[in-house]
Scaffold this active site. Sequence first.
Site, PDB file in Angstrom:
ATOM      1  N   HIS A   1      34.069  50.650  22.925  1.00  0.00           N
ATOM      2  CA  HIS A   1      32.779  49.968  22.726  1.00  0.00           C
ATOM      3  C   HIS A   1      32.044  50.406  21.452  1.00  0.00           C
ATOM      4  O   HIS A   1      31.578  49.584  20.686  1.00  0.00           O
ATOM      5  CB  HIS A   1      31.850  50.218  23.916  1.00  0.00           C
ATOM      6  CG  HIS A   1      32.470  49.897  25.239  1.00  0.00           C
ATOM      7  ND1 HIS A   1      33.335  48.849  25.406  1.00  0.00           N
ATOM      8  CD2 HIS A   1      32.339  50.472  26.452  1.00  0.00           C
ATOM      9  CE1 HIS A   1      33.717  48.803  26.675  1.00  0.00           C
ATOM     10  NE2 HIS A   1      33.132  49.774  27.327  1.00  0.00           N
TER      11      HIS A   1
ATOM     12  N   ASP B   1      37.667  43.992  25.547  1.00  0.00           N
ATOM     13  CA  ASP B   1      36.606  44.991  25.417  1.00  0.00           C
ATOM     14  C   ASP B   1      35.336  44.215  25.738  1.00  0.00           C
ATOM     15  O   ASP B   1      34.854  43.427  24.916  1.00  0.00           O
ATOM     16  CB  ASP B   1      36.543  45.558  24.002  1.00  0.00           C
ATOM     17  CG  ASP B   1      35.508  46.665  23.900  1.00  0.00           C
ATOM     18  OD1 ASP B   1      34.498  46.612  24.631  1.00  0.00           O
ATOM     19  OD2 ASP B   1      35.684  47.586  23.105  1.00  0.00           O
ATOM     20  N   HIS B   2      34.818  44.390  26.952  1.00  0.00           N
ATOM     21  CA  HIS B   2      33.783  43.446  27.395  1.00  0.00           C
ATOM     22  C   HIS B   2      32.518  43.521  26.543  1.00  0.00           C
ATOM     23  O   HIS B   2      31.719  42.598  26.548  1.00  0.00           O
ATOM     24  CB  HIS B   2      33.477  43.614  28.886  1.00  0.00           C
ATOM     25  CG  HIS B   2      32.724  44.849  29.228  1.00  0.00           C
ATOM     26  ND1 HIS B   2      33.328  46.023  29.555  1.00  0.00           N
ATOM     27  CD2 HIS B   2      31.397  45.081  29.264  1.00  0.00           C
ATOM     28  CE1 HIS B   2      32.414  46.936  29.796  1.00  0.00           C
ATOM     29  NE2 HIS B   2      31.228  46.392  29.632  1.00  0.00           N
TER      30      HIS B   2
HETATM   31  N1  LIG Z   1      35.536  47.882  38.293  1.00  0.00           N
HETATM   32  C1  LIG Z   1      34.960  47.636  37.143  1.00  0.00           C
HETATM   33  O1  LIG Z   1      33.777  47.272  37.076  1.00  0.00           O
HETATM   34  C2  LIG Z   1      35.752  47.779  35.851  1.00  0.00           C
HETATM   35  C3  LIG Z   1      35.056  47.640  34.639  1.00  0.00           C
HETATM   36  C4  LIG Z   1      35.782  47.718  33.444  1.00  0.00           C
HETATM   37  C5  LIG Z   1      37.157  47.923  33.469  1.00  0.00           C
HETATM   38  N2  LIG Z   1      37.813  48.076  34.665  1.00  0.00           N
HETATM   39  C6  LIG Z   1      39.278  48.266  34.644  1.00  0.00           C
HETATM   40  O2  LIG Z   1      39.878  47.301  35.491  1.00  0.00           O
HETATM   41  C7  LIG Z   1      41.014  47.839  36.136  1.00  0.00           C
HETATM   42  C8  LIG Z   1      40.868  47.686  37.649  1.00  0.00           C
HETATM   43  O3  LIG Z   1      39.739  48.410  38.076  1.00  0.00           O
HETATM   44  P1  LIG Z   1      39.163  48.302  39.564  1.00  0.00           P
HETATM   45  O4  LIG Z   1      37.875  49.049  39.554  1.00  0.00           O
HETATM   46  O5  LIG Z   1      39.173  46.904  40.030  1.00  0.00           O
HETATM   47  O6  LIG Z   1      40.264  49.158  40.396  1.00  0.00           O
HETATM   48  P2  LIG Z   1      40.480  49.222  41.981  1.00  0.00           P
HETATM   49  O7  LIG Z   1      39.256  48.782  42.708  1.00  0.00           O
HETATM   50  O8  LIG Z   1      41.041  50.567  42.267  1.00  0.00           O
HETATM   51  O9  LIG Z   1      41.612  48.122  42.237  1.00  0.00           O
HETATM   52  C9  LIG Z   1      42.970  48.350  41.980  1.00  0.00           C
HETATM   53  C10 LIG Z   1      43.777  47.167  42.459  1.00  0.00           C
HETATM   54  O10 LIG Z   1      45.157  47.439  42.208  1.00  0.00           O
HETATM   55  C11 LIG Z   1      45.897  47.094  43.374  1.00  0.00           C
HETATM   56  N3  LIG Z   1      47.093  47.912  43.455  1.00  0.00           N
HETATM   57  C12 LIG Z   1      47.189  49.259  43.361  1.00  0.00           C
HETATM   58  N4  LIG Z   1      48.469  49.643  43.490  1.00  0.00           N
HETATM   59  C13 LIG Z   1      49.206  48.505  43.655  1.00  0.00           C
HETATM   60  C14 LIG Z   1      50.577  48.239  43.838  1.00  0.00           C
HETATM   61  N5  LIG Z   1      51.508  49.213  43.844  1.00  0.00           N
HETATM   62  N6  LIG Z   1      50.963  46.965  43.989  1.00  0.00           N
HETATM   63  C15 LIG Z   1      50.062  45.962  43.999  1.00  0.00           C
HETATM   64  N7  LIG Z   1      48.749  46.141  43.794  1.00  0.00           N
HETATM   65  C16 LIG Z   1      48.317  47.408  43.636  1.00  0.00           C
HETATM   66  C17 LIG Z   1      44.945  47.382  44.522  1.00  0.00           C
HETATM   67  O11 LIG Z   1      45.264  46.594  45.627  1.00  0.00           O
HETATM   68  P3  LIG Z   1      45.997  47.102  46.971  1.00  0.00           P
HETATM   69  O12 LIG Z   1      45.464  48.455  47.260  1.00  0.00           O
HETATM   70  O13 LIG Z   1      45.645  46.042  47.960  1.00  0.00           O
HETATM   71  O14 LIG Z   1      47.433  47.092  46.600  1.00  0.00           O
HETATM   72  C18 LIG Z   1      43.635  46.874  43.932  1.00  0.00           C
HETATM   73  O15 LIG Z   1      43.548  45.480  44.106  1.00  0.00           O
HETATM   74  C19 LIG Z   1      41.125  49.283  35.659  1.00  0.00           C
HETATM   75  O16 LIG Z   1      42.014  49.325  34.566  1.00  0.00           O
HETATM   76  C20 LIG Z   1      39.704  49.607  35.203  1.00  0.00           C
HETATM   77  O17 LIG Z   1      39.693  50.589  34.190  1.00  0.00           O
HETATM   78  C21 LIG Z   1      37.117  48.000  35.856  1.00  0.00           C
END
Ligand SMILES: NC(=O)c1ccc[n+]([C@@H]2O[C@H](COP(=O)([O-])OP(=O)(O)OC[C@H]3O[C@@H](n4cnc5c(N)ncnc54)[C@H](OP(=O)(O)O)[C@@H]3O)[C@@H](O)[C@H]2O)c1
Length: 489
Positions: A243, A180-181
């Site tokens: 949070h 939980d950042h």
């Molecule tokens: N972004 C933020 O600032 C943030 C902040 C807090 C929490 N989070 C949490 O962090 C997590 C990730 O968020 P994100 O924003 O980084 O999501 P995202 O940009 O949609 O990235 C998803 C990742 O999952 C990979 N992926 C999807 N399906 C896959 C599969 N079948 N096999 C292998 N890789 C797969 C995608 O890569 P490919 O398409 O190349 O496979 C991509 O690298 C989530 O749970 C989100 O709630 C994110």
Amino acid sequence: MQENLPITIIIFGASGDLTHRKLIPALFSSYKKGKLPEKFNVVGFARRDWSHEYFREQLKDGMNEFAEEMFEEELWEVFQRRLWYFKGDLDSTADFEKMRAYLNDLEDGHSNRLYYLATAPNFFVPIVKSLGQAGLAREGGNGWRHVVIEKPFGHDLKSAQELNDAIHGVFLEHQIYRIDHYLGKETAQNILYFRFANTIFEPIWNRNYIDNVQITVAESVDVGHRAGYYDQAGVVRDMFQNHLMQLLALVAMEPPSSFEDADAIRNEKVKLFNSIRPIDLADTVRAQYDGYLQAERVAPHSQTPTYAALKLNIDNWRWQGVPFYLRSGKALTEKCSEIIIQFKKPPQLMFPSLDDGDFTSNALSICIQPDEGIHLRFEAKVPDLKTTDSVDMEFHYRSSFSGNTLPDAYERLLMNAIRGDAALFTRSDGIEAAWRLMDPILQGWETAAAPPMATYEPGSWGPVAANELLGKNGRSWRHDCGQHTGNGR
Ligand SMILES: NC(=O)c1ccc[n+]([C@@H]2O[C@H](COP(=O)([O-])OP(=O)(O)OC[C@H]3O[C@@H](n4cnc5c(N)ncnc54)[C@H](OP(=O)(O)O)[C@@H]3O)[C@@H](O)[C@H]2O)c1
């Protein structure tokens, strides 16, 4: 245990936003400060057909976009040689077998491993199971194995319990780091230091002196490109369950028996959550900002709130009779997270010129972001008049500790997960206790007993109904952080 071994950090979801925006900048910053073990590797796992070289270029672009201030070309050149890309599908157990062989080759001997699940939550269980099946979770003489789980952790109590059960089927609790950042923010950590490293505040930190406590986590952005995810989640799942509940725990919990022992801190949080009275639906407000229903990927008649406010009561000796008001929303006036401790009025006002109705009682404001610091607001006599004005005693991180930059929350949390310090991560019972409080609200909002869905103007402080939640008891929301004083508010 095995602190001197090299470390491999395996990021699932390595081509995604979180890796570029937060994880790699956090690792680079730790590297720059010499905090990573001398021998380390970072392996990114995702489906895209990328080479190691292309992966590194993408991450470099991410550094320039999201962490330009800390980027150093020469250092990056050395750092990036430790970054590797592994093309794999999370749905394929065979790919985990291949990854095991890949890691064994790369590591050339024993190594600690940190698995970071930076993927959509529907992959959390499959990843953990595949890690188990491929023998990648077992700890032994070959090093420790830790797993970091991103939020959201479940979408209700049942799914959170199922997720905990599935993870416990593979990893032991001491291996699991549920992130939980907010807990990685310096200002959030400072709450416990403020309360328990000083003698002057804790004696008044109770029902005898405090009238109410307000916790605000306001965002100025609207749902933007996250509309699809957000419409499935809403503000309670996105902000309250994690949070706001964590901030509440830091403000209201009893002192732990030790600060060095993660479980001592987490026991107190769970005890606090268990003391919260079930929240009455009449004490909740839900709202959507004007324009939300027209956003792309939002269901036309969506009932997902983008704003919520609620009042809760804690049934213990310290807090009996002190209401806690929590609010959070999107598209509000400004981005701001603050906690206000509103003290009681003096028992008797002996200054005839002061109007009781206008009198401002003392308030302590803990500013989590963006104006990191603490304000203590009290009354002072206005020169030459028989009235008072509110003035501030202020502490600001940036001026008091000007030599120290505030580390990003992810940097702190990643390093703690590597060191095996779980104090800033949520334990399974803590997650479930928070869901136990939020679940009845989410379910109640789907029944006829739900409060009406209010609306609010983007750029405002939320719906009128949220003001009435406090107004009916003669109170009002305060917003002190980043404000100038001396205006008699
Ligand atoms: N972004 C933020 O600032 C943030 C902040 C807090 C929490 N989070 C949490 O962090 C997590 C990730 O968020 P994100 O924003 O980084 O999501 P995202 O940009 O949609 O990235 C998803 C990742 O999952 C990979 N992926 C999807 N399906 C896959 C599969 N079948 N096999 C292998 N890789 C797969 C995608 O890569 P490919 O398409 O190349 O496979 C991509 O690298 C989530 O749970 C989100 O709630 C994110």
